[in-house]
Design a protein around this motif. Structure first.
Motif, mmCIF file in Angstrom:
data_model
loop_
_atom_site.group_PDB
_atom_site.id
_atom_site.type_symbol
_atom_site.label_atom_id
_atom_site.label_comp_id
_atom_site.label_asym_id
_atom_site.label_seq_id
_atom_site.Cartn_x
_atom_site.Cartn_y
_atom_site.Cartn_z
ATOM 1 N N ILE A 4 5.445 12.673 -3.502
ATOM 2 C CA ILE A 4 5.079 13.753 -2.588
ATOM 3 C C ILE A 4 4.905 13.187 -1.181
ATOM 4 O O ILE A 4 5.306 13.795 -0.202
ATOM 5 N N PHE A 5 4.311 11.997 -1.098
ATOM 6 C CA PHE A 5 4.103 11.323 0.180
ATOM 7 C C PHE A 5 4.687 9.924 0.107
ATOM 8 O O PHE A 5 4.540 9.236 -0.890
ATOM 9 N N ARG A 6 5.337 9.506 1.194
ATOM 10 C CA ARG A 6 5.875 8.145 1.251
ATOM 11 C C ARG A 6 4.780 7.152 1.603
ATOM 12 O O ARG A 6 4.686 6.084 1.021
ATOM 13 N N LYS A 7 3.978 7.491 2.613
ATOM 14 C CA LYS A 7 2.979 6.525 3.080
ATOM 15 C C LYS A 7 1.669 7.231 3.398
ATOM 16 O O LYS A 7 1.621 8.159 4.180
ATOM 17 N N MET A 8 0.604 6.751 2.773
ATOM 18 C CA MET A 8 -0.729 7.289 2.982
ATOM 19 C C MET A 8 -1.616 6.185 3.534
ATOM 20 O O MET A 8 -1.581 5.056 3.039
ATOM 21 N N VAL A 9 -2.369 6.502 4.571
ATOM 22 C CA VAL A 9 -3.366 5.570 5.090
ATOM 23 C C VAL A 9 -4.728 6.092 4.673
ATOM 24 O O VAL A 9 -5.052 7.262 4.901
ATOM 25 N N VAL A 10 -5.512 5.234 4.033
ATOM 26 C CA VAL A 10 -6.873 5.569 3.631
ATOM 27 C C VAL A 10 -7.819 4.809 4.546
ATOM 28 O O VAL A 10 -7.839 3.580 4.556
ATOM 29 N N VAL A 11 -8.567 5.561 5.326
ATOM 30 C CA VAL A 11 -9.562 4.976 6.227
ATOM 31 C C VAL A 11 -10.883 4.999 5.480
ATOM 32 O O VAL A 11 -11.453 6.054 5.238
ATOM 33 N N GLY A 12 -11.334 3.828 5.068
ATOM 34 C CA GLY A 12 -12.558 3.730 4.275
ATOM 35 C C GLY A 12 -12.211 3.609 2.800
ATOM 36 O O GLY A 12 -12.211 4.586 2.065
ATOM 37 N N VAL A 13 -11.880 2.412 2.376
ATOM 38 C CA VAL A 13 -11.461 2.180 0.991
ATOM 39 C C VAL A 13 -12.685 1.773 0.173
ATOM 40 O O VAL A 13 -12.796 0.669 -0.318
ATOM 41 N N ALA A 24 -3.959 8.664 -6.879
ATOM 42 C CA ALA A 24 -2.701 9.143 -6.302
ATOM 43 C C ALA A 24 -1.550 8.211 -6.681
ATOM 44 O O ALA A 24 -0.444 8.668 -6.993
ATOM 45 N N LYS A 25 -1.827 6.905 -6.682
ATOM 46 C CA LYS A 25 -0.806 5.946 -7.101
ATOM 47 C C LYS A 25 -0.505 6.087 -8.592
ATOM 48 O O LYS A 25 0.648 6.104 -9.007
ATOM 49 N N ARG A 26 -1.561 6.203 -9.389
ATOM 50 C CA ARG A 26 -1.400 6.313 -10.837
ATOM 51 C C ARG A 26 -0.572 7.537 -11.218
ATOM 52 O O ARG A 26 0.249 7.492 -12.137
ATOM 53 N N LEU A 27 -0.765 8.626 -10.488
ATOM 54 C CA LEU A 27 -0.044 9.865 -10.765
ATOM 55 C C LEU A 27 1.349 9.908 -10.135
ATOM 56 O O LEU A 27 2.079 10.874 -10.310
ATOM 57 N N GLY A 28 1.695 8.867 -9.378
ATOM 58 C CA GLY A 28 3.016 8.811 -8.760
ATOM 59 C C GLY A 28 3.183 9.754 -7.580
ATOM 60 O O GLY A 28 4.288 10.176 -7.274
ATOM 61 N N LEU A 29 2.084 10.084 -6.899
ATOM 62 C CA LEU A 29 2.139 10.998 -5.765
ATOM 63 C C LEU A 29 2.477 10.289 -4.459
ATOM 64 O O LEU A 29 2.972 10.905 -3.531
ATOM 65 N N ILE A 30 2.160 8.995 -4.394
ATOM 66 C CA ILE A 30 2.270 8.219 -3.165
ATOM 67 C C ILE A 30 3.156 7.005 -3.415
ATOM 68 O O ILE A 30 2.984 6.298 -4.398
ATOM 69 N N GLU A 31 4.064 6.750 -2.498
ATOM 70 C CA GLU A 31 4.905 5.555 -2.611
ATOM 71 C C GLU A 31 4.151 4.306 -2.155
ATOM 72 O O GLU A 31 4.220 3.263 -2.797
ATOM 73 N N GLU A 32 3.432 4.406 -1.027
ATOM 74 C CA GLU A 32 2.711 3.245 -0.493
ATOM 75 C C GLU A 32 1.361 3.699 0.061
ATOM 76 O O GLU A 32 1.276 4.680 0.776
ATOM 77 N N VAL A 33 0.320 2.945 -0.285
ATOM 78 C CA VAL A 33 -1.024 3.216 0.231
ATOM 79 C C VAL A 33 -1.438 2.051 1.119
ATOM 80 O O VAL A 33 -1.404 0.893 0.699
ATOM 81 N N VAL A 34 -1.809 2.383 2.351
ATOM 82 C CA VAL A 34 -2.268 1.400 3.323
ATOM 83 C C VAL A 34 -3.760 1.641 3.552
ATOM 84 O O VAL A 34 -4.165 2.762 3.838
ATOM 85 N N GLY A 35 -4.552 0.600 3.419
ATOM 86 C CA GLY A 35 -5.986 0.732 3.612
ATOM 87 C C GLY A 35 -6.419 0.284 4.998
ATOM 88 O O GLY A 35 -5.795 -0.582 5.609
ATOM 89 N N ILE A 51 -5.356 -1.117 -5.690
ATOM 90 C CA ILE A 51 -5.832 0.150 -5.137
ATOM 91 C C ILE A 51 -5.015 0.516 -3.900
ATOM 92 O O ILE A 51 -4.678 1.681 -3.694
ATOM 93 N N ILE A 52 -4.706 -0.485 -3.087
ATOM 94 C CA ILE A 52 -3.862 -0.304 -1.912
ATOM 95 C C ILE A 52 -2.722 -1.316 -1.989
ATOM 96 O O ILE A 52 -2.815 -2.317 -2.696
ATOM 97 N N ASP A 53 -1.660 -1.040 -1.246
ATOM 98 C CA ASP A 53 -0.516 -1.952 -1.234
ATOM 99 C C ASP A 53 -0.631 -2.990 -0.117
ATOM 100 O O ASP A 53 -0.145 -4.101 -0.246
ATOM 101 N N ARG A 54 -1.249 -2.581 0.979
ATOM 102 C CA ARG A 54 -1.507 -3.484 2.097
ATOM 103 C C ARG A 54 -2.623 -2.882 2.922
ATOM 104 O O ARG A 54 -3.062 -1.778 2.645
ATOM 105 N N TYR A 55 -3.061 -3.640 3.946
ATOM 106 C CA TYR A 55 -4.146 -3.112 4.761
ATOM 107 C C TYR A 55 -3.991 -3.470 6.228
ATOM 108 O O TYR A 55 -3.221 -4.354 6.590
ATOM 109 N N LEU A 56 -4.720 -2.714 7.048
ATOM 110 C CA LEU A 56 -4.753 -2.904 8.496
ATOM 111 C C LEU A 56 -6.175 -3.247 8.896
ATOM 112 O O LEU A 56 -7.127 -2.735 8.319
#
Length: 104
Positions: A4-13, A24-35, A51-56
């Motif tokens: 559903i989403f290619r890239k999600m940024v989570v502010v506050g992991v 969201a990752k487990r359900l296959g909704l997000i391709e990449e999660v950035v924390g 939990i995340i694929d990479r972080y900023l």
């Protein structure tokens, strides 16, 4: 797989943001999660545990192809934190929050 989403940024992991990212990752909704967060130690933990694929560490490094920005910070920080990410967001990006209230 169709995401559903290619890239999600989570502010506050933390507990809330991390749980939503992981599910969201487990359900296959997000391709990449950035924390993004205050503590690199916490972000490293989240990456090591899938939990995340990479972080900023600096919102200035925010990718420009974000589909979904999720703010999971204390309510008092929501507006300021989200505003710092706005210059990197393109039209159509969904911005949402799950603000954390632990006091008054």
């Amino acid at each position: 797989m169709s995401f559903i989403f290619r890239k999600m940024v989570v502010v506050g992991v933390g507990l809330i943001g991390g749980s939503l990212a992981l599910d969201a990752k487990r359900l296959g909704l997000i391709e990449e999660v950035v924390g993004f967060g205050r503590s690199e130690k916490n972000l490293r933990f989240a990456k090591q545990h899938g939990i995340i694929d990479r972080y900023l560490l600096d919102e200035g490094d925010t990718p420009t192809d974000i589909d979904f920005l999720l703010s999971a910070t204390p309510v008092r920080a929501e507006v300021l934190t989200t505003a710092r990410f706005l210059p990197a967001l393109q039209a159509g990006c969904i911005v949402s929050d799950v603000g954390s209230v632990k006091g008054e």
